[in-house]
Design a protein around this motif. Structure first.
Motif, PDB file in Angstrom:
ATOM      1  N   ARG A 157       0.812  -1.063  -0.061  1.00  0.00           N
ATOM      2  CA  ARG A 157       0.211   0.082   0.021  1.00  0.00           C
ATOM      3  C   ARG A 157       0.746   1.404   0.096  1.00  0.00           C
ATOM      4  NH1 ARG A 157      -4.565  -1.430   4.622  1.00  0.00           N
ATOM      5  NH2 ARG A 157      -5.533  -3.397   3.201  1.00  0.00           N
ATOM      6  N   ILE A 158       2.071   1.264   0.684  1.00  0.00           N
ATOM      7  CA  ILE A 158       3.020   2.479   0.812  1.00  0.00           C
ATOM      8  C   ILE A 158       3.619   2.561  -0.583  1.00  0.00           C
ATOM      9  CG2 ILE A 158       4.971   3.301   1.846  1.00  0.00           C
ATOM     10  CD1 ILE A 158       4.289   1.743   4.440  1.00  0.00           C
ATOM     11  N   LEU A 159       3.802   1.510  -1.258  1.00  0.00           N
ATOM     12  CA  LEU A 159       4.429   1.540  -2.600  1.00  0.00           C
ATOM     13  C   LEU A 159       3.248   2.193  -3.581  1.00  0.00           C
ATOM     14  CD1 LEU A 159       6.683   0.939  -4.542  1.00  0.00           C
ATOM     15  CD2 LEU A 159       5.558  -1.278  -5.004  1.00  0.00           C
ATOM     16  N   ALA A 160       2.151   1.803  -3.471  1.00  0.00           N
ATOM     17  CA  ALA A 160       1.100   2.368  -4.248  1.00  0.00           C
ATOM     18  C   ALA A 160       0.860   3.957  -3.990  1.00  0.00           C
ATOM     19  CB  ALA A 160      -0.299   1.720  -4.211  1.00  0.00           C
ATOM     20  N   ARG A 161       0.927   4.308  -2.764  1.00  0.00           N
ATOM     21  CA  ARG A 161       0.809   5.650  -2.293  1.00  0.00           C
ATOM     22  C   ARG A 161       1.990   6.324  -2.754  1.00  0.00           C
ATOM     23  NH1 ARG A 161       1.024   7.948   3.798  1.00  0.00           N
ATOM     24  NH2 ARG A 161      -0.501   9.618   3.706  1.00  0.00           N
ATOM     25  N   SER A 162       3.271   5.848  -2.843  1.00  0.00           N
ATOM     26  CA  SER A 162       4.499   6.886  -3.279  1.00  0.00           C
ATOM     27  C   SER A 162       4.299   7.109  -4.676  1.00  0.00           C
ATOM     28  CB  SER A 162       5.690   6.298  -2.658  1.00  0.00           C
ATOM     29  OG  SER A 162       5.815   5.792  -1.219  1.00  0.00           O
ATOM     30  N   LEU A 163       3.637   5.780  -5.527  1.00  0.00           N
ATOM     31  CA  LEU A 163       3.683   6.030  -6.915  1.00  0.00           C
ATOM     32  C   LEU A 163       2.770   7.030  -7.269  1.00  0.00           C
ATOM     33  CD1 LEU A 163       3.806   2.245  -8.089  1.00  0.00           C
ATOM     34  CD2 LEU A 163       5.773   4.230  -8.376  1.00  0.00           C
ATOM     35  N   ASN A 164       1.537   7.178  -6.524  1.00  0.00           N
ATOM     36  CA  ASN A 164       0.502   7.980  -6.987  1.00  0.00           C
ATOM     37  C   ASN A 164       0.312   9.513  -6.243  1.00  0.00           C
ATOM     38  OD1 ASN A 164      -0.579   6.305  -8.943  1.00  0.00           O
ATOM     39  ND2 ASN A 164      -1.501   4.911  -7.207  1.00  0.00           N
ATOM     40  N   CYS A 165       1.536   9.670  -5.655  1.00  0.00           N
ATOM     41  CA  CYS A 165       1.639  10.992  -4.707  1.00  0.00           C
ATOM     42  C   CYS A 165       1.882  12.270  -5.757  1.00  0.00           C
ATOM     43  CB  CYS A 165       2.677  10.932  -3.786  1.00  0.00           C
ATOM     44  SG  CYS A 165       2.857  12.530  -3.188  1.00  0.00           S
ATOM     45  N   GLU A 166       1.036  13.407  -5.634  1.00  0.00           N
ATOM     46  CA  GLU A 166       1.279  14.366  -6.438  1.00  0.00           C
ATOM     47  C   GLU A 166       2.601  14.891  -6.658  1.00  0.00           C
ATOM     48  OE1 GLU A 166      -1.488  17.499  -5.730  1.00  0.00           O
ATOM     49  OE2 GLU A 166      -3.342  16.220  -6.179  1.00  0.00           O
ATOM     50  N   GLN A 167       3.332  14.725  -5.577  1.00  0.00           N
ATOM     51  CA  GLN A 167       4.990  15.111  -5.614  1.00  0.00           C
ATOM     52  C   GLN A 167       5.740  13.887  -6.247  1.00  0.00           C
ATOM     53  OE1 GLN A 167       5.357  17.999  -4.882  1.00  0.00           O
ATOM     54  NE2 GLN A 167       3.363  18.345  -4.172  1.00  0.00           N
ATOM     55  N   GLY A 168       5.150  12.733  -6.540  1.00  0.00           N
ATOM     56  CA  GLY A 168       5.825  11.607  -6.888  1.00  0.00           C
ATOM     57  C   GLY A 168       5.987  11.197  -8.225  1.00  0.00           C
ATOM     58  N   PRO A 169       6.667   9.981  -8.735  1.00  0.00           N
ATOM     59  CA  PRO A 169       7.033   8.837  -7.481  1.00  0.00           C
ATOM     60  C   PRO A 169       8.132   9.572  -6.677  1.00  0.00           C
ATOM     61  CG  PRO A 169       7.160   8.243  -9.665  1.00  0.00           C
ATOM     62  CD  PRO A 169       7.008   9.575  -9.881  1.00  0.00           C
ATOM     63  N   THR A 170       7.779   9.223  -5.228  1.00  0.00           N
ATOM     64  CA  THR A 170       8.588   9.613  -4.377  1.00  0.00           C
ATOM     65  C   THR A 170       8.859   8.748  -3.394  1.00  0.00           C
ATOM     66  OG1 THR A 170       9.013  11.488  -2.452  1.00  0.00           O
ATOM     67  CG2 THR A 170       6.703  10.941  -3.298  1.00  0.00           C
ATOM     68  N   PRO A 171      10.064   8.643  -2.623  1.00  0.00           N
ATOM     69  CA  PRO A 171      10.137   7.541  -1.497  1.00  0.00           C
ATOM     70  C   PRO A 171       9.395   8.107   0.123  1.00  0.00           C
ATOM     71  CG  PRO A 171      12.110   8.799  -1.791  1.00  0.00           C
ATOM     72  CD  PRO A 171      11.172   9.103  -2.837  1.00  0.00           C
ATOM     73  N   ASP A 172       8.798   9.367  -0.139  1.00  0.00           N
ATOM     74  CA  ASP A 172       8.124   9.860   1.015  1.00  0.00           C
ATOM     75  C   ASP A 172       7.036  10.547   0.766  1.00  0.00           C
ATOM     76  OD1 ASP A 172      10.380   9.165   3.157  1.00  0.00           O
ATOM     77  OD2 ASP A 172      11.656  10.684   1.956  1.00  0.00           O
ATOM     78  N   PRO A 173       5.943  10.020   0.691  1.00  0.00           N
ATOM     79  CA  PRO A 173       4.706  10.638   0.328  1.00  0.00           C
ATOM     80  C   PRO A 173       4.234  11.875   1.052  1.00  0.00           C
ATOM     81  CG  PRO A 173       4.246   8.272   0.361  1.00  0.00           C
ATOM     82  CD  PRO A 173       5.530   8.414   1.091  1.00  0.00           C
ATOM     83  N   CYS A 174       3.683  12.790   0.668  1.00  0.00           N
ATOM     84  CA  CYS A 174       3.507  14.183   1.192  1.00  0.00           C
ATOM     85  C   CYS A 174       2.390  13.976   2.174  1.00  0.00           C
ATOM     86  CB  CYS A 174       3.280  15.224   0.051  1.00  0.00           C
ATOM     87  SG  CYS A 174       1.489  15.001  -0.492  1.00  0.00           S
ATOM     88  N   GLY A 175       1.493  13.136   2.042  1.00  0.00           N
ATOM     89  CA  GLY A 175       0.245  12.863   2.949  1.00  0.00           C
ATOM     90  C   GLY A 175      -0.582  14.010   3.172  1.00  0.00           C
ATOM     91  N   VAL A 176      -0.309  15.001   2.156  1.00  0.00           N
ATOM     92  CA  VAL A 176      -1.523  16.093   1.810  1.00  0.00           C
ATOM     93  C   VAL A 176      -2.363  15.921   0.778  1.00  0.00           C
ATOM     94  CG1 VAL A 176      -1.628  18.752   1.817  1.00  0.00           C
ATOM     95  CG2 VAL A 176       0.279  17.657   3.125  1.00  0.00           C
ATOM     96  N   CYS A 177      -1.748  15.492  -0.370  1.00  0.00           N
ATOM     97  CA  CYS A 177      -2.564  15.439  -1.600  1.00  0.00           C
ATOM     98  C   CYS A 177      -3.744  14.568  -1.565  1.00  0.00           C
ATOM     99  CB  CYS A 177      -1.832  15.179  -2.809  1.00  0.00           C
ATOM    100  SG  CYS A 177      -1.058  13.373  -2.555  1.00  0.00           S
ATOM    101  N   GLN A 178      -4.796  14.330  -2.388  1.00  0.00           N
ATOM    102  CA  GLN A 178      -5.785  13.769  -2.409  1.00  0.00           C
ATOM    103  C   GLN A 178      -5.549  12.103  -2.204  1.00  0.00           C
ATOM    104  OE1 GLN A 178      -9.053  14.818  -1.715  1.00  0.00           O
ATOM    105  NE2 GLN A 178      -9.768  12.773  -1.552  1.00  0.00           N
ATOM    106  N   SER A 179      -4.642  12.029  -3.152  1.00  0.00           N
ATOM    107  CA  SER A 179      -4.343  10.497  -3.370  1.00  0.00           C
ATOM    108  C   SER A 179      -3.711  10.029  -2.123  1.00  0.00           C
ATOM    109  CB  SER A 179      -3.152  10.220  -4.548  1.00  0.00           C
ATOM    110  OG  SER A 179      -2.847   9.026  -4.656  1.00  0.00           O
ATOM    111  N   CYS A 180      -2.898  10.548  -1.429  1.00  0.00           N
ATOM    112  CA  CYS A 180      -2.334  10.193  -0.286  1.00  0.00           C
ATOM    113  C   CYS A 180      -3.088  10.168   1.081  1.00  0.00           C
ATOM    114  CB  CYS A 180      -1.089  11.307   0.396  1.00  0.00           C
ATOM    115  SG  CYS A 180       0.487  11.223  -0.745  1.00  0.00           S
ATOM    116  N   ARG A 181      -4.330  11.049   0.948  1.00  0.00           N
ATOM    117  CA  ARG A 181      -5.308  11.033   1.977  1.00  0.00           C
ATOM    118  C   ARG A 181      -6.062   9.876   1.652  1.00  0.00           C
ATOM    119  NH1 ARG A 181      -5.881  16.595   0.965  1.00  0.00           N
ATOM    120  NH2 ARG A 181      -7.984  15.929   0.104  1.00  0.00           N
ATOM    121  N   ASP A 182      -6.433   9.339   0.673  1.00  0.00           N
ATOM    122  CA  ASP A 182      -7.381   8.390   0.055  1.00  0.00           C
ATOM    123  C   ASP A 182      -6.298   7.032   0.534  1.00  0.00           C
ATOM    124  OD1 ASP A 182      -9.250  10.125  -0.595  1.00  0.00           O
ATOM    125  OD2 ASP A 182      -8.538   9.733  -2.706  1.00  0.00           O
ATOM    126  N   LEU A 183      -5.058   6.894   0.304  1.00  0.00           N
ATOM    127  CA  LEU A 183      -4.489   5.675   0.570  1.00  0.00           C
ATOM    128  C   LEU A 183      -3.898   5.665   1.864  1.00  0.00           C
ATOM    129  CD1 LEU A 183      -2.707   5.270  -2.941  1.00  0.00           C
ATOM    130  CD2 LEU A 183      -4.790   4.071  -1.976  1.00  0.00           C
TER     131      LEU A 183
END
Length: 637
Positions: A55-81
């Protein structure tokens, strides 16, 4: 309604995944350099972070700042996942245990070619991938080999060997491992601080042990303990009772009883454990775990400092005393017995009986004739030698007087010459020496190096084989040392040892320095008494083990009369007389065959014949075959 701890504290980034740095760091590097593969295989034990990492890999791939090793946790994709988020339509989790057929694989293949709805990548997380059938894997093979650019696969499984090799060869395989106890303990302690729950260190250790390296299992157990804890928090006693582990005090009592050879104490602990409703197998596992810890303590005294053990200092002092009281060889033997007993318990209809048999075997080292049992008996003799020299064994436990033999009698000085062998000679027999210029036989070489049976040891600095005592022993002391006496008799005369173990013979009475030995049949009693060297061998063995001078009386078990009939005596402790050779003869003539050299019954040819009944004749026939084999082994020229 509160959220379960394993859901509340589920990791949201790779940095929060504990104990899997060998997996998370390569994945973060791949994300950092945008070199993410199209298919991954995550394998490992349950509850170690496979699905969470997917799940973290999917979150990192779909983050608006990504692909990134550290998801931002703010964008809609990060909040959904996020662990507590509603999910994302482009990240599909499939349970292969219920959707692993060929039709499910075909449906997945048809829907995978559609572009993602709102995200950058469409990610399929297939849990329990080993449950996919061979036909299902074959249906996915072409898709996994050449997927569209927007498609990613993550297979998670606890049994990677069951995954089709053609699928496995097209993935990047990352094996997850069980979390180390120290890392898991620190993680659970941090969660307790976050939850503002008091927990004793001993209780935390039990949770870590019950979790067995699985973070999810450990958090579920901790959640259960917190839910039922009182105002004092999670205590060790409460955790041990709920999880079914043996109380530390009972475990210490059992281990110390085994070290002392105190049967009543150990069997009382077993009864207490069973009466409390605990599983006998769990108690045996607890004993084995403690024996393992004691072996580590004995081999590595600074085990806590090296990170091999994580126990309080007061418990370490207690464990050091227990390890010293056992001895290294005895600890290894005990661990082997308990481990074998645990295998026997598996599927047993009477686990308590198997547990009691394990305890009985632990209390009788002489019953084990294997290499470890022999080493354990040798170590016991060496420890008794240390006691007889006037010192005490390091780490001796309280009430050590219940050990194998008495240890409070006055001891002989260490450098005092020790007499070996019987001191009663055989009249008319000349001392035998090998002829001049001739090569002595193997038997004569051994006898010449060891000296005559009754002669004093020339080297006064040599240590005796077993401890000696000056004062006569009582019957209880003789019975406790009887196994050692039999071993010493076997070294002196195998024929006498065979007669003593046939039946077997029993110690009927001990009167001062006189021991009464009872045989099961009159034939065995006469066979033993007619050979004078049999009684001398037994008396010498008693002197080796218990010291002093001993006389032997024999009787038949169950015989009537006013008392046992004395059919032979032997005393040990005085210098044995020898007949001198003639001065005109020069070197002595070769010796005559001794009773041990004769095939058959091992008695002198001049002994009067023994009248036996038909049943006794059959008994003796069996004995003759055994004695013949042992005599032949002795006569190697």
């Amino acid at each position: 309604m509160t959220l379960a701890l394993y859901r509340k504290y589920r990791p949201a980034t790779f940095a929060e995944v504990i104990g899997q740095e060998h997996v998370t760091e390569p994945l973060r590097q791949a994300l950092r350099h945008n070199r993410v593969h199209h298919a991954y295989l995550f394998s490992g034990p349950r509850g170690c972070g496979k699905t969470s990492s997917a799940r973290i890999l999917a979150r990192s791939l779909n983050c608006e700042q990504g692909p990134t090793p550290d998801p931002c946790g703010v964008c809609q994709s990060c909040r959904d996942l996020a662990p507590s988020g509603p999910g994302n339509v482009d990240v599909i989790e499939i349970d292969a245990a219920s959707h692993g057929g060929v039709d499910d694989a075909r449906d997945l293949r048809e829907r995978s070619f559609y572009a993602p709805a709102v995200s950058r990548f469409k990610v399929y997380i297939i849990d329990e991938a080993h449950m996919v059938t061979a036909a299902g894997f074959n249906a996915l093979l072409k898709l996994v080999e050449e997927p569209p650019p927007h498609l990613k696969f993550v297979f998670a499984t606890t049994e990677p060997d069951k995954v089709l090799p053609t699928i496995k060869s097209r993935t990047h395989h990352y094996p997850f491992r069980l979390v180390p106890p120290a890392v898991l303990r620190q993680h659970l302690a941090h969660i307790c601080e976050q939850e503002k729950v008091a927990i004793e260190p001993g209780a935390l250790n039990l949770v870590v042990r019950a979790g067995a390296g699985s973070v999810r299992d450990a958090l579920s157990i901790l959640d259960q303990l917190i839910a039922g804890a009182g105002s004092e928090g999670v205590t060790h006693r409460y955790a041990a009772a709920l999880l079914g582990y043996t109380d530390a005090a009972l475990l210490d009592e059992a281990i110390e009883g085994l070290a002392r050879g105190d049967g009543p104490a150990v069997f009382s602990v077993v009864t207490s454990v069973i009466d409390a409703g605990h599983d006998p197998r769990r108690f045996a596992e607890d004993i084995l775990q403690r024996l393992r810890d004691l072996i580590v303590v004995d081999a590595v005294p600074d085990a806590p400092a090296r990170g091999l053990l994580d126990v309080p200092e007061d418990a370490m002092d207690r464990m050091r005393r227990q390890a010293a009281a056992f001895g290294r060889t005895a600890l290894l033997r005990a661990a082997e017995i308990v481990s074998a007993g645990l295998a026997e318990m598996r599927g047993s209809v009477a686990p308590r009986l198997v547990l009691e048999l394990i305890v009985a075997r632990l209390l009788v080292p002489a019953a084990d004739r294997g290499e470890t049992g022999v080493l354990a008996r040798l170590e016991r003799i060496e420890r008794r030698l240390g006691l007889s020299a006037g010192g005490s064994v390091a780490g001796e436990l309280p009430d050590q007087g219940q050990a194998t033999g008495p240890s409070t009698r006055p001891s002989r000085a260490v450098d005092e010459p020790v007499r070996h062998g019987p001191a009663v000679g055989e009249p008319g027999r000349e001392s035998a020496q090998p002829r001049t210029g001739s090569r002595p036989s193997a038997r004569e070489a051994v006898e010449s190096s060891a000296g005559p049976p009754g002669r004093e040891a020339v080297d006064s600095s040599a240590s005796p084989r077993v401890p000696r005592r000056d004062a006569p022993a009582d019957q209880a002391a003789v019975l406790r040392a009887w196994d050692d006496v039999l071993e010493a008799t076997k070294q002196r005369r195998r024929v006498a040892h065979s007669l003593l173990i046939s039946g077997p013979a029993q110690v009927v009475d001990v009167r001062g320095s006189t021991i009464v030995v009872g045989f099961t049949t009159p034939a065995l009693e006469r066979q033993f008494a007619l050979g004078p060297r049999n009684e001398e061998a037994l008396a010498g063995a008693l002197t080796d083990v218990l010291g002093g001078q001993w006389r032997i009386e024999t009787t038949v078990l169950g015989s009537t009369g006013s008392g046992p009939e004395v059919t032979g005596t032997a005393a040990v402790g005085a210098e044995r007389p020898h007949s001198s050779t003639s001065g005109n003869r020069g070197a002595a003539e070769p010796r005559d065959p001794e009773p041990d050299d004769l095939p058959g019954d091992g008695v002198d040819p001049d002994d009067p014949p023994v009248e036996t009944s038909e049943s006794e004749t059959e008994h003796l026939a069996l004995l003759q075959r055994h004695l013949g084999a042992t005599v032949i082994e002795e006569d190697v020229d």
